[in-house]
Design a protein around this motif. Structure first.
Motif, PDB file in Angstrom:
ATOM      1  N   GLU A  78       8.211  -4.222  12.229  1.00 12.45           N
ATOM      2  CA  GLU A  78       7.019  -3.298  12.863  1.00 12.45           C
ATOM      3  C   GLU A  78       6.502  -2.130  11.875  1.00 12.45           C
ATOM      4  OE1 GLU A  78       7.445  -0.626  16.798  1.00 12.45           O
ATOM      5  OE2 GLU A  78       9.108  -2.071  16.629  1.00 12.45           O
ATOM      6  N   VAL A  79       7.450  -1.652  11.149  1.00 15.32           N
ATOM      7  CA  VAL A  79       6.924  -0.491  10.046  1.00 15.32           C
ATOM      8  C   VAL A  79       6.091  -1.168   9.105  1.00 15.32           C
ATOM      9  CG1 VAL A  79       7.608   1.264   8.643  1.00 15.32           C
ATOM     10  CG2 VAL A  79       8.790   1.192  10.943  1.00 15.32           C
ATOM     11  N   GLU A  80       6.747  -2.075   8.665  1.00 15.98           N
ATOM     12  CA  GLU A  80       5.970  -2.989   7.598  1.00 15.98           C
ATOM     13  C   GLU A  80       4.615  -3.386   7.790  1.00 15.98           C
ATOM     14  OE1 GLU A  80       7.929  -6.618   6.138  1.00 15.98           O
ATOM     15  OE2 GLU A  80       6.260  -6.803   4.371  1.00 15.98           O
ATOM     16  N   ALA A  81       4.471  -3.790   9.001  1.00 15.45           N
ATOM     17  CA  ALA A  81       3.109  -4.485   9.750  1.00 15.45           C
ATOM     18  C   ALA A  81       2.185  -3.260   9.800  1.00 15.45           C
ATOM     19  CB  ALA A  81       3.133  -5.108  11.030  1.00 15.45           C
ATOM     20  N   ARG A  82       2.710  -1.964  10.267  1.00 12.40           N
ATOM     21  CA  ARG A  82       1.820  -0.897  10.237  1.00 12.40           C
ATOM     22  C   ARG A  82       1.219  -0.224   8.850  1.00 12.40           C
ATOM     23  NH1 ARG A  82       5.584   2.503  13.282  1.00 12.40           N
ATOM     24  NH2 ARG A  82       5.887   1.330  15.135  1.00 12.40           N
ATOM     25  N   LEU A  83       2.303  -0.389   7.734  1.00  9.76           N
ATOM     26  CA  LEU A  83       2.140  -0.133   6.514  1.00  9.76           C
ATOM     27  C   LEU A  83       1.000  -1.052   5.764  1.00  9.76           C
ATOM     28  CD1 LEU A  83       5.704   0.638   5.381  1.00  9.76           C
ATOM     29  CD2 LEU A  83       3.675   2.365   4.930  1.00  9.76           C
ATOM     30  N   THR A  84       1.220  -2.315   6.016  1.00 10.34           N
ATOM     31  CA  THR A  84       0.208  -3.497   5.343  1.00 10.34           C
ATOM     32  C   THR A  84      -1.155  -3.095   6.186  1.00 10.34           C
ATOM     33  OG1 THR A  84       1.003  -5.104   6.817  1.00 10.34           O
ATOM     34  CG2 THR A  84       2.041  -4.847   4.637  1.00 10.34           C
ATOM     35  N   ALA A  85      -1.145  -2.923   7.291  1.00  8.81           N
ATOM     36  CA  ALA A  85      -2.404  -2.847   7.974  1.00  8.81           C
ATOM     37  C   ALA A  85      -3.110  -1.445   7.371  1.00  8.81           C
ATOM     38  CB  ALA A  85      -2.345  -2.615   9.549  1.00  8.81           C
ATOM     39  N   ALA A  86      -2.357  -0.336   7.363  1.00  8.92           N
ATOM     40  CA  ALA A  86      -2.799   0.808   6.890  1.00  8.92           C
ATOM     41  C   ALA A  86      -3.546   0.564   5.277  1.00  8.92           C
ATOM     42  CB  ALA A  86      -2.018   2.210   6.954  1.00  8.92           C
ATOM     43  N   ASP A 136      -4.587   5.020  -6.252  1.00  7.72           N
ATOM     44  CA  ASP A 136      -5.214   4.224  -5.032  1.00  7.72           C
ATOM     45  C   ASP A 136      -5.063   4.715  -4.041  1.00  7.72           C
ATOM     46  OD1 ASP A 136      -6.871   2.833  -7.316  1.00  7.72           O
ATOM     47  OD2 ASP A 136      -5.225   1.742  -7.426  1.00  7.72           O
ATOM     48  N   LEU A 137      -3.817   5.042  -3.645  1.00  4.60           N
ATOM     49  CA  LEU A 137      -3.446   5.587  -2.351  1.00  4.60           C
ATOM     50  C   LEU A 137      -1.949   6.017  -2.159  1.00  4.60           C
ATOM     51  CD1 LEU A 137      -4.143   5.166   0.744  1.00  4.60           C
ATOM     52  CD2 LEU A 137      -2.920   3.019   0.979  1.00  4.60           C
ATOM     53  N   VAL A 138      -1.982   7.234  -1.373  1.00  3.06           N
ATOM     54  CA  VAL A 138      -0.524   7.711  -1.344  1.00  3.06           C
ATOM     55  C   VAL A 138      -0.174   7.591   0.214  1.00  3.06           C
ATOM     56  CG1 VAL A 138       0.582  10.017  -1.309  1.00  3.06           C
ATOM     57  CG2 VAL A 138      -0.962   9.453  -3.042  1.00  3.06           C
ATOM     58  N   ILE A 139       1.109   7.056   0.482  1.00  2.00           N
ATOM     59  CA  ILE A 139       1.102   6.747   1.949  1.00  2.00           C
ATOM     60  C   ILE A 139       2.384   7.814   2.418  1.00  2.00           C
ATOM     61  CG2 ILE A 139       2.318   5.195   3.345  1.00  2.00           C
ATOM     62  CD1 ILE A 139       1.793   3.122   0.899  1.00  2.00           C
ATOM     63  N   SER A 140       2.230   8.355   3.377  1.00  5.84           N
ATOM     64  CA  SER A 140       3.442   8.977   3.801  1.00  5.84           C
ATOM     65  C   SER A 140       4.052   8.560   5.138  1.00  5.84           C
ATOM     66  CB  SER A 140       2.718  10.593   4.268  1.00  5.84           C
ATOM     67  OG  SER A 140       3.466  11.289   4.936  1.00  5.84           O
ATOM     68  N   ALA A 189      -6.502  -1.663   5.139  1.00  5.05           N
ATOM     69  CA  ALA A 189      -7.708  -0.949   5.745  1.00  5.05           C
ATOM     70  C   ALA A 189      -8.196   0.155   4.553  1.00  5.05           C
ATOM     71  CB  ALA A 189      -7.287  -0.164   6.842  1.00  5.05           C
ATOM     72  N   HIS A 190      -7.383   0.870   4.058  1.00 10.55           N
ATOM     73  CA  HIS A 190      -7.705   1.670   2.980  1.00 10.55           C
ATOM     74  C   HIS A 190      -8.335   1.017   1.890  1.00 10.55           C
ATOM     75  CE1 HIS A 190      -7.962   5.503   1.315  1.00 10.55           C
ATOM     76  NE2 HIS A 190      -7.805   4.925   0.002  1.00 10.55           N
ATOM     77  N   LEU A 191      -7.678   0.161   1.345  1.00 11.25           N
ATOM     78  CA  LEU A 191      -8.168  -0.516  -0.108  1.00 11.25           C
ATOM     79  C   LEU A 191      -9.400  -1.209   0.306  1.00 11.25           C
ATOM     80  CD1 LEU A 191      -4.749  -1.227  -1.653  1.00 11.25           C
ATOM     81  CD2 LEU A 191      -6.239   0.700  -2.086  1.00 11.25           C
ATOM     82  N   GLY A 192      -9.495  -2.081   1.400  1.00 15.84           N
ATOM     83  CA  GLY A 192     -10.455  -2.719   1.588  1.00 15.84           C
ATOM     84  C   GLY A 192     -11.862  -1.646   1.693  1.00 15.84           C
ATOM     85  N   MET A 202      -9.572  -4.685  -9.489  1.00 13.78           N
ATOM     86  CA  MET A 202      -9.131  -3.462  -8.755  1.00 13.78           C
ATOM     87  C   MET A 202      -7.514  -3.240  -9.104  1.00 13.78           C
ATOM     88  SD  MET A 202      -8.985  -3.558  -4.666  1.00 13.78           S
ATOM     89  CE  MET A 202      -7.260  -3.167  -4.083  1.00 13.78           C
ATOM     90  N   THR A 203      -7.203  -2.009  -9.008  1.00 10.70           N
ATOM     91  CA  THR A 203      -5.705  -1.637  -9.100  1.00 10.70           C
ATOM     92  C   THR A 203      -4.866  -1.337  -8.070  1.00 10.70           C
ATOM     93  OG1 THR A 203      -6.400   0.651  -9.543  1.00 10.70           O
ATOM     94  CG2 THR A 203      -6.383  -0.684 -11.914  1.00 10.70           C
ATOM     95  N   MET A 204      -4.024  -1.514  -7.932  1.00 16.43           N
ATOM     96  CA  MET A 204      -3.131  -1.057  -6.641  1.00 16.43           C
ATOM     97  C   MET A 204      -2.082   0.023  -7.082  1.00 16.43           C
ATOM     98  SD  MET A 204      -1.786  -3.701  -3.814  1.00 16.43           S
ATOM     99  CE  MET A 204      -2.367  -3.335  -2.259  1.00 16.43           C
ATOM    100  N   LYS A 205      -2.321   1.064  -7.359  1.00 20.99           N
ATOM    101  CA  LYS A 205      -1.502   2.043  -7.843  1.00 20.99           C
ATOM    102  C   LYS A 205      -1.319   3.119  -6.677  1.00 20.99           C
ATOM    103  CE  LYS A 205      -2.711   1.622 -12.477  1.00 20.99           C
ATOM    104  NZ  LYS A 205      -3.475   2.190 -13.737  1.00 20.99           N
TER     105      LYS A 205
END
Ligand code: AMP
Length: 191
Positions: free
Chosen positions: A172-180, A108-112, A183-186, A1-4
């Motif tokens: 706090e923001v980092e925790a929110r980002l890693t959770a998102a 794989d994912l675009v984060i705003s 969840a998405h990549l999972g 799996m890639t993480m781009k």
């Protein structure tokens, strides 16, 4: 799996800080076009000399130049399976070049990273970077709305966009980002 991945957000949203943290967390290179340009300015290369006045004015370096820089960087072996782009793409032409030429297998994912205007201006004035004059800040925010914000629609249509609230302290923001992200990549993985 890639993480781009790509992180979008106005300057001052905390993108650079969070991108560096995510790069460590996931073990993928943090590719910041702003950092690359600032290093070129510092080193006095031809690119740096060309980019300096554009950056000081808060304008955008031409797409062709940026596409070339990012193409070279993504060809490095450490970017083969994943990367986090910060500051690129910033225009429709850059997004198309990325999709069509640089990452044809897909992003794989675009984060705003979402932070209101008033806060980003305050943060930019506080960090005191050479290009953080009030006029350049205004110019960059205008350009963001005109050139970069439409990319949200571009990526939303491809169903790879997730918005994350950029308020609060860095942990706090980092925790929110890693959770998102997890969840998405999972979900993509079918886990
Ligand atoms: P940043 O560190 O991302 O805020 O970028 C600082 C400055 O570098 C911007 O205000 C632009 O002048 C220039 N720059 C960085 N990335 C790009 C890009 N993808 N396209 C055009 N200009 C860029």
């Amino acid at each position: 799996m890639t993480m781009k991945m790509i992180i979008l957000g106005r300057q001052g949203a905390g993108k650079g800080t969070q991108a560096a943290r995510l790069s460590t967390h996931y073990g993928i290179p943090h590719i910041s076009t702003g950092d690359m340009l600032r290093a070129a300015v510092e080193a006095g290369t031809e690119l740096g000399q060309m980019a300096k006045s554009i950056m000081d004015a808060g304008d955008l370096v031409p797409d062709k130049v940026m596409n070339g820089i990012v193409a070279e960087r993504l060809a490095e072996p450490d970017a083969a399976h994943g990367f986090l782009l910060d500051g690129f793409p910033r225009s429709d032409a850059q997004a198309r070049f990325l999709t069509e030429t640089l990452a044809p297998a897909g992003i794989d994912l675009v984060i705003s990273l979402e932070v209101p205007d008033a806060i980003v201006v305050e943060r930019m004035l506080a960090r005191g970077r050479a290009d953080d004059t009030e006029e350049a800040i205004r110019r960059r925010l205008d350009l963001y709305e005109a050139e970069t914000a439409p990319l949200m629609d571009y990526y939303r249509e491809r169903d790879r966009l997730v918005s994350v609230d950029g308020h609060g302290d860095e942990d706090e923001v980092e925790a929110r980002l890693t959770a998102a992200i997890d969840a998405h990549l999972g979900a993509v993985d079918g886990k």
